[in-house]
Motif scaffolding. Sequence first.
Motif, PDB file in Angstrom:
ATOM      1  N   ARG A 250       0.844  -1.193   0.000  1.00  0.00           N
ATOM      2  CA  ARG A 250       0.000   0.000   0.000  1.00  0.00           C
ATOM      3  C   ARG A 250       0.871   1.232   0.000  1.00  0.00           C
ATOM      4  O   ARG A 250       1.843   1.308   0.730  1.00  0.00           O
ATOM      5  N   PRO A 251       0.534   2.251  -0.801  1.00  0.00           N
ATOM      6  CA  PRO A 251       1.283   3.507  -0.692  1.00  0.00           C
ATOM      7  C   PRO A 251       1.050   4.128   0.677  1.00  0.00           C
ATOM      8  O   PRO A 251       0.014   3.896   1.305  1.00  0.00           O
ATOM      9  N   LEU A 256      -0.177   9.406  -0.657  1.00  0.00           N
ATOM     10  CA  LEU A 256      -1.410   9.337  -1.433  1.00  0.00           C
ATOM     11  C   LEU A 256      -2.169  10.662  -1.336  1.00  0.00           C
ATOM     12  O   LEU A 256      -2.666  11.203  -2.326  1.00  0.00           O
ATOM     13  N   GLN A 257      -2.213  11.179  -0.112  1.00  0.00           N
ATOM     14  CA  GLN A 257      -2.921  12.443   0.099  1.00  0.00           C
ATOM     15  C   GLN A 257      -2.268  13.565  -0.703  1.00  0.00           C
ATOM     16  O   GLN A 257      -2.960  14.395  -1.307  1.00  0.00           O
ATOM     17  N   GLN A 260      -3.516  13.316  -4.150  1.00  0.00           N
ATOM     18  CA  GLN A 260      -4.944  13.648  -4.299  1.00  0.00           C
ATOM     19  C   GLN A 260      -5.210  15.143  -4.127  1.00  0.00           C
ATOM     20  O   GLN A 260      -6.135  15.680  -4.726  1.00  0.00           O
ATOM     21  N   ASP A 261      -4.375  15.790  -3.312  1.00  0.00           N
ATOM     22  CA  ASP A 261      -4.563  17.234  -3.120  1.00  0.00           C
ATOM     23  C   ASP A 261      -4.491  17.987  -4.450  1.00  0.00           C
ATOM     24  O   ASP A 261      -5.083  19.048  -4.595  1.00  0.00           O
ATOM     25  N   LEU A 262      -3.743  17.430  -5.393  1.00  0.00           N
ATOM     26  CA  LEU A 262      -3.528  18.126  -6.661  1.00  0.00           C
ATOM     27  C   LEU A 262      -4.595  17.777  -7.697  1.00  0.00           C
ATOM     28  O   LEU A 262      -4.666  18.426  -8.744  1.00  0.00           O
ATOM     29  N   GLU A 263      -5.407  16.774  -7.421  1.00  0.00           N
ATOM     30  CA  GLU A 263      -6.254  16.209  -8.474  1.00  0.00           C
ATOM     31  C   GLU A 263      -7.659  16.789  -8.504  1.00  0.00           C
ATOM     32  O   GLU A 263      -8.151  17.323  -7.509  1.00  0.00           O
ATOM     33  N   GLN A 338      -9.410   7.377 -10.552  1.00  0.00           N
ATOM     34  CA  GLN A 338     -10.006   6.036 -10.454  1.00  0.00           C
ATOM     35  C   GLN A 338     -10.513   5.580 -11.828  1.00  0.00           C
ATOM     36  O   GLN A 338     -10.292   4.436 -12.242  1.00  0.00           O
ATOM     37  N   ASP A 342      -9.246   2.414 -14.020  1.00  0.00           N
ATOM     38  CA  ASP A 342     -10.193   1.373 -14.422  1.00  0.00           C
ATOM     39  C   ASP A 342     -10.211   1.216 -15.941  1.00  0.00           C
ATOM     40  O   ASP A 342     -10.321   0.114 -16.464  1.00  0.00           O
ATOM     41  N   GLU A 376      -6.264  -6.441 -10.101  1.00  0.00           N
ATOM     42  CA  GLU A 376      -6.703  -5.070  -9.876  1.00  0.00           C
ATOM     43  C   GLU A 376      -6.064  -4.412  -8.654  1.00  0.00           C
ATOM     44  O   GLU A 376      -5.481  -3.336  -8.762  1.00  0.00           O
ATOM     45  N   GLN A 377      -6.189  -5.054  -7.517  1.00  0.00           N
ATOM     46  CA  GLN A 377      -5.776  -4.385  -6.285  1.00  0.00           C
ATOM     47  C   GLN A 377      -4.266  -4.182  -6.244  1.00  0.00           C
ATOM     48  O   GLN A 377      -3.788  -3.117  -5.866  1.00  0.00           O
ATOM     49  N   ARG A 381      -2.394  -0.425  -6.236  1.00  0.00           N
ATOM     50  CA  ARG A 381      -1.409  -0.027  -5.231  1.00  0.00           C
ATOM     51  C   ARG A 381      -0.089   0.319  -5.905  1.00  0.00           C
ATOM     52  O   ARG A 381       0.555   1.305  -5.573  1.00  0.00           O
TER      53      ARG A 381
END
Lengths: 432, 509
Positions: A250-251, A256-257, A260-263, A338, A342, A376-377, A381
């Motif tokens: 797992r990252p 990860l945060q 995501q802050d940039l996305e 996501q 996918d 997938e999982q 990751r």
Amino acid sequence: MTPQSHFTVVAPLAAGREGGLRELLDTMNSAPGMADPGNAMLPFGAFERLHFARLVLLGDPTLADVEAYGFRPPQAPLYLAFMGDCDGPARRMLADLSQRAEAGLRQIFAHCEGFDAHGDLLTWMLAHDTPVAANYVNWVGRSVLQIRQESALQRVLSAKVVRRPLASGAEAQAARRGLITFVEAEKQAGRLALAPPERTPSGWRIAKFANLVIVPLAGLIALPVLIVLLPWLVYLLRTRETSDPEICPRPQAEALQALQDLEDRDVSNQYTAIGSLKPGRFRRWLLSLLLVLVDYACRHVFTRGRLARVQTIHFARWVFLDDKRRVMFASNYDGGHQAYMDDFINKVGWGLNLLFSNGLGWPRTRWLILGGARIEQSFKRYQRRHQIPTQVWYKAYPGLALVDLKRNQRIREGLERERMSDAQALAWLRLL
Amino acid sequence: MKAQTPMHEIDRDDIQGLLRSGYGHHTEACFLLLRIKDREAARAWLAAAPVTSAAMVERPVGTDASIQPEPLPETVLQLALSSAGLRALGIADDVIEGFAEEFVSGMDGDANRARRLGDVGASAPERWQWGAGQRVPHVLVLLYALPGHLDPWRRTIEQQCMAGFDTLACLQTADSLDREPFGFRDGISQPKIDWERQRPARDDAQLAYSNLSCLGEFVLGYPNEYGGYTDRPLLDAQRDTQATLPRAEDAPDQADLGRNGSYLVLRQLQQDVRGFWTFLDGAAGGDTDQRERFAAAMVGRTLQGVPLVAATKASDAAASSADLNAFTYQSDPQGLRCPLGAHIRRANPRNADLPAGTRGIISRLIRTLGFDEEALQQDLVASTRFHRLLRRGRKYGAATLAESLAGPPGAPVGLHFICLGANLARQFEFVQDAWLTGTKFDGLTAESDPQLGTRIPAPDGTPTDGYSIPQPDGSDRRITGLPRFVTVLGGGYFFLPGIRALRYLAAAH
């Protein structure tokens, strides 16, 4: 037609300059990671041939993964990468940038090792423009100017068109003619512009044709050798595939945060990832060969709105670093992360495996294209752990996705068509 | 007597009944949002809480008709915990971190999540009535009862919980279940779960849309549609010396804390029913038939639930409930019968892994490589089977549309949206973000879900408050200036544990 090109200026940071550079880069943004198009350092918006650009520190959190093979982690420099996609030759773009944003660029690159404050900026950038192993352009020939003009056209027509059922084909033809006249008047009044396409540069044409011929020729020459070696190569592949370690933890939550802050601040997002190749010559040669093929396919086959089944990537590139020990991948895509992942898994998992399974720790593949990303999982990751934050990201047409660009293009084409059947005229009106 | 079961057979005594049933007979319900105030007392209650299992609500299927089914329990209790709840119980961090990132961080925990889910403006977590900061529930208790039995049941449970918990809120629900507050028949489309595990658990492309989902899409610890196991906390055996937990199928030496559990998403969606119908009335110029047609075009079904893509005058009257969910959009690629942006088309596009084409390996290869231009137009949205939601929501406020419209303005009416799934990111968050909130869904331009959309302009100023209704003989009809009809008042991610996992969590130190 104006062909697109790209630049990838990569240079190691000087010792102790990372913190300062991060702060400096942040001043260019209006929101985390989102470049202010008019920022004083590098006013991206002033460069009308620039589609996308980014400044990113290529810190690699996965360098130690090579310990899984019993090697000591290499000492890799921390690079700054300045990448962009533009209309026309990259050299001209860089010259333009170094002229009109010289002070800002100097201030940025002053953080890099060996940057000469008094040397020629353009020469330095060209010297650090790293070759791209494979490059993808969603629609070869579609310029920023065209995108903006066609978007303005779509807005105007969409507001103008009469949205009621039409009784006949003749009515559809009349409605279309009315809109054509209206656009002509708008053009006369200077409120709309639709620049005709520029001439395709003959140098580009020749280079494209040469590539079209030379790559298969080289392949043809190599083919007998490859056929002879095939059983051995398959053996090499399969023994590695069954024993290569998977490294998909797992990252870290904080990492990860930070991503995501940039996305999700526009309808498009950026993606930058970095990682090491699996050790040994086999993977190095295999990936080099596959990237030649991918680049070939992107140059000659996937030039009109799609990369295999994926229709949401604007630009993408693969770049070798450190004498092919590492690879960087950078892309600009529509939608959320996501959905992007996918799409990767469900639509082109095979293609992802083909290339990225040569990366250290990739989920286990079978026969180069099966498994891998379809696990997938592990895949999700893996890709998040290899993704790195893009400190500054610029897009020339915020709010527009590739579905818009394609539709707007069709609207313009339909507008400029001499003649249409009734059914075609109706189909065109339905685009608005 | 229990029938002989194969080794594979799932343990229905361990699964909470909500995964099997929406408790349609239990028309009364309320949801308690609790915060732990005394850890030991809370544990003691969780260790013995009367949780209803799937076995207790199961009606035998396909067995001897002479066997009388057990009577339904008069009252039902289901229980789920948030990550904050697990922390408050003292569960070790490394165990909690074995759960999905979205669950660990929480629905309120991240501005990026709020952007993706459309929880911005009036729906922003900082404005929620519950679910953010200090108002994140630790434990969610769902109480259901047959008519007339809820009040004593609720009092009993509240009494039991008093020592260990503070009540943050008690979400009331309306008794009538078949219509959602805007007046549409609801809950028609649900995935069918492969409880018998007959669908082979392997990674194969599916060339036709199917409503049948692998068990692992909704229940943790079983293979999902990729043939893999979704991440969940697997514990070393020494952390479960009593063998309270089942072992993991994919790692038999480890205890599976997730097995037979699921994630539960709860969102309180306030619906402006009067605003919805008033707006449509204006758009229709006061024509009541037209108003209803607009409403149906936005939802993709008539008020009676008939899907527009299948609707004809005859079928409208004769529609049986089986027909209402047996359709795809393959025959309507341009959205001429059911607009591309209709709510049910966004929420469940009903397509396969590859766009449709002729049989045969060559055709399949062409479509896989993206060489079929026509197929590509139908390929902007694909592989629905990875993005299904098992919905278990209940409405609140007025029982009927007429009551909502007659009630005082601003009276609370809405939906306590609940959905279950094994993968929050790929199921709930994906559907909410890419399909419902997304303004470019299936090639659309400047509109999000006609009912759920936030209407907040895109960062570049593009409006998102339109709705396009394609018509065969002209440019799309376009309704503009849609106001916001739905506001999020609270929400949270919960873990709906297997019953053995619940007892383990109650005892773990």
